[in-house]
Design an enzyme around this catalytic site. Sequence first.
Site, mmCIF file in Angstrom:
data_model
loop_
_atom_site.group_PDB
_atom_site.id
_atom_site.type_symbol
_atom_site.label_atom_id
_atom_site.label_comp_id
_atom_site.label_asym_id
_atom_site.label_seq_id
_atom_site.Cartn_x
_atom_site.Cartn_y
_atom_site.Cartn_z
ATOM 1 N N LYS A 191 -6.164 1.243 -37.775
ATOM 2 C CA LYS A 191 -6.348 1.446 -36.331
ATOM 3 C C LYS A 191 -7.798 1.169 -36.009
ATOM 4 C CE LYS A 191 -3.796 2.850 -32.821
ATOM 5 N NZ LYS A 191 -2.337 2.749 -32.666
HETATM 6 P P1 NAD Z 1 -1.493 2.660 -21.737
HETATM 7 O O1 NAD Z 1 -2.966 2.584 -21.647
HETATM 8 O O2 NAD Z 1 -0.677 1.486 -21.362
HETATM 9 O O3 NAD Z 1 -0.964 3.920 -20.895
HETATM 10 C C1 NAD Z 1 -1.425 5.223 -21.063
HETATM 11 C C2 NAD Z 1 -0.862 6.053 -19.910
HETATM 12 O O4 NAD Z 1 -1.181 7.426 -20.116
HETATM 13 C C3 NAD Z 1 -1.412 5.672 -18.540
HETATM 14 O O5 NAD Z 1 -0.377 5.746 -17.571
HETATM 15 C C4 NAD Z 1 -2.439 6.761 -18.262
HETATM 16 O O6 NAD Z 1 -2.645 6.954 -16.869
HETATM 17 C C5 NAD Z 1 -1.734 7.940 -18.907
HETATM 18 N N1 NAD Z 1 -2.579 9.080 -19.222
HETATM 19 C C6 NAD Z 1 -3.778 9.099 -19.836
HETATM 20 N N2 NAD Z 1 -4.233 10.373 -19.921
HETATM 21 C C7 NAD Z 1 -3.277 11.142 -19.366
HETATM 22 C C8 NAD Z 1 -3.155 12.545 -19.131
HETATM 23 N N3 NAD Z 1 -4.102 13.394 -19.518
HETATM 24 N N4 NAD Z 1 -2.015 12.996 -18.512
HETATM 25 C C9 NAD Z 1 -1.049 12.146 -18.116
HETATM 26 N N5 NAD Z 1 -1.123 10.817 -18.302
HETATM 27 C C10 NAD Z 1 -2.219 10.340 -18.918
HETATM 28 O O7 NAD Z 1 -1.200 3.104 -23.260
HETATM 29 P P2 NAD Z 1 0.163 2.912 -24.079
HETATM 30 O O8 NAD Z 1 0.065 1.650 -24.839
HETATM 31 O O9 NAD Z 1 1.316 3.173 -23.189
HETATM 32 O O10 NAD Z 1 0.015 4.097 -25.158
HETATM 33 C C11 NAD Z 1 0.420 5.428 -24.885
HETATM 34 C C12 NAD Z 1 0.627 6.165 -26.206
HETATM 35 O O11 NAD Z 1 1.611 5.450 -26.980
HETATM 36 C C13 NAD Z 1 -0.595 6.270 -27.112
HETATM 37 O O12 NAD Z 1 -0.525 7.472 -27.836
HETATM 38 C C14 NAD Z 1 -0.428 5.097 -28.068
HETATM 39 O O13 NAD Z 1 -1.121 5.276 -29.281
HETATM 40 C C15 NAD Z 1 1.074 5.149 -28.268
HETATM 41 N N6 NAD Z 1 1.666 3.907 -28.764
HETATM 42 C C16 NAD Z 1 1.506 2.722 -28.102
HETATM 43 C C17 NAD Z 1 2.109 1.582 -28.603
HETATM 44 C C18 NAD Z 1 2.046 0.254 -27.876
HETATM 45 O O14 NAD Z 1 2.721 -0.695 -28.327
HETATM 46 N N7 NAD Z 1 1.325 0.134 -26.784
HETATM 47 C C19 NAD Z 1 2.845 1.633 -29.799
HETATM 48 C C20 NAD Z 1 3.003 2.859 -30.450
HETATM 49 C C21 NAD Z 1 2.409 3.998 -29.909
#
Ligand code: NAD
Length: 444
Positions: A134
Amino acid sequence: MPKKTIADQKRKTPRKQKHSKSVVSRKNTTIPISVFDNVLKQFGEAARKLKLDPSMLEFVKMPRRSTIVNLPVQMDDGTFKMFTGYRVQHSIIRGPSKGGIRYHPGVTLDEVQALASWMTWKSAVVNIPFGGAKGGIVCDPYRLSKGELERLTRRYVADMIDIFGPDDDIPAPDVGTGPNVMAWFMDTYSMKENRSIPGVVTGKPIILGGSLGRSEATGRGVMLTTREACKYLKLDLSSATASVQGFGNVGSISAKLLHELGVKFLYVSDVNGAIYNPRGIDIPKLLKHVEKQKTIVGFPGSKKVDPEDVLHARVDILIPAALENQITADNAARVRCKLIAEGANGPVTPEADKILEKNKILVVPDILCNAGGVTVSYFEWVQNRIGYFWTEEEVNRRLEEKMVAAFKDVLDMSLNNKVSLRIGAFMLAIARVVDVVQLRGIYS
Ligand code: NAD
């Protein structure tokens, strides 16, 4: 889902970024929750059940290499600003290390080590030939211009160019990054070799060698594992209610696909606030609203509520899809759903897990639930290597096959050993990694 990345969508509306709830208050003191400690606790519990050689476990547990760089970046006004970047390669035992890059003000080495470690176990759960890694940069991507973001990304790649590579370490998007950042990454790396090397990153734009289905893959995996968990719980999805915390890539796609199966979303939140509609939020319309307004807040027909309500709502399914440490020992007893599908990495702490288990709330753990992203990243890498691209139907069919098989493997492990799905998933993953070490031996 809009074609633009979340970072693109929000760049026009800079606002204060909230940090993950990575602190817990006990008797008027504030103690930070170490996310890496959480992983070690999860690992330790599963390892004790497996009764494997302790020195073998010690070897597979710790990150292999952690790199920290300080990056000078020229801002639009001509001044230079320093940014700290990390890349942690947790394991290369089962294949090249694989894992996203996060742009967020709250990024720390502890967090990146935890996320890298979860990637190793996640890749093993879905049985793909990758290790775990990561990366992250301490920055607020919504407060940087497109040019500043590009220069920051290129400098990050340049300073660590020797550790990346399609056979070495392959990044992907995470919070605050998307296809645009991956495109700059691929270009900078390719310039070093004087030829295009698309396989150095996944989650790229389609025309640069990205895979169809990748942008929806994590949310699709959340939908598939939620569907399998509901079958196990005998919960009818078509009349189920849900809430989702975070409406970015993972949260919005999970909600869209579950909504298509009939699930009624009563609560949705993002970093700016939370909304509620007792009759169910129209998710396709909310997606259009977010495309224009860059936030869920103000969605017509919904009521603004306290963001904590999203976690404590009386719904069937709760999808935390934002950041780590959202359900802790402090609030776990107030969680009232039947099923938690961990779209985010590490949203539930080990202490909270125990409370949820006692209250008979089933948790589909992150290393299974959100593994759809790394699975289709693997498909993207395979397509880049063979130079032939699959249809979206083909990608989705293969993803479903992988996710359903992984869910069954984890459920069997959990039932056979009378442990939670999380500990079952860790046991499965650790055993798969240790099997490889036993065959390869430890070079010393
Ligand atoms: P992103 O940046 O696209 O979205 C994050 C979202 O969370 C946004 O809507 C933001 O406004 C919201 N957010 C942030 N802080 C917040 C809070 N305190 N309360 C409520 N909402 C809040 O990110 P993503 O890619 O959707 O990733 C989200 C999670 O999923 C992370 O933990 C990431 O590690 C995990 N993840 C992502 C992927 C991927 O393919 N993108 C894969 C596996 C896991």
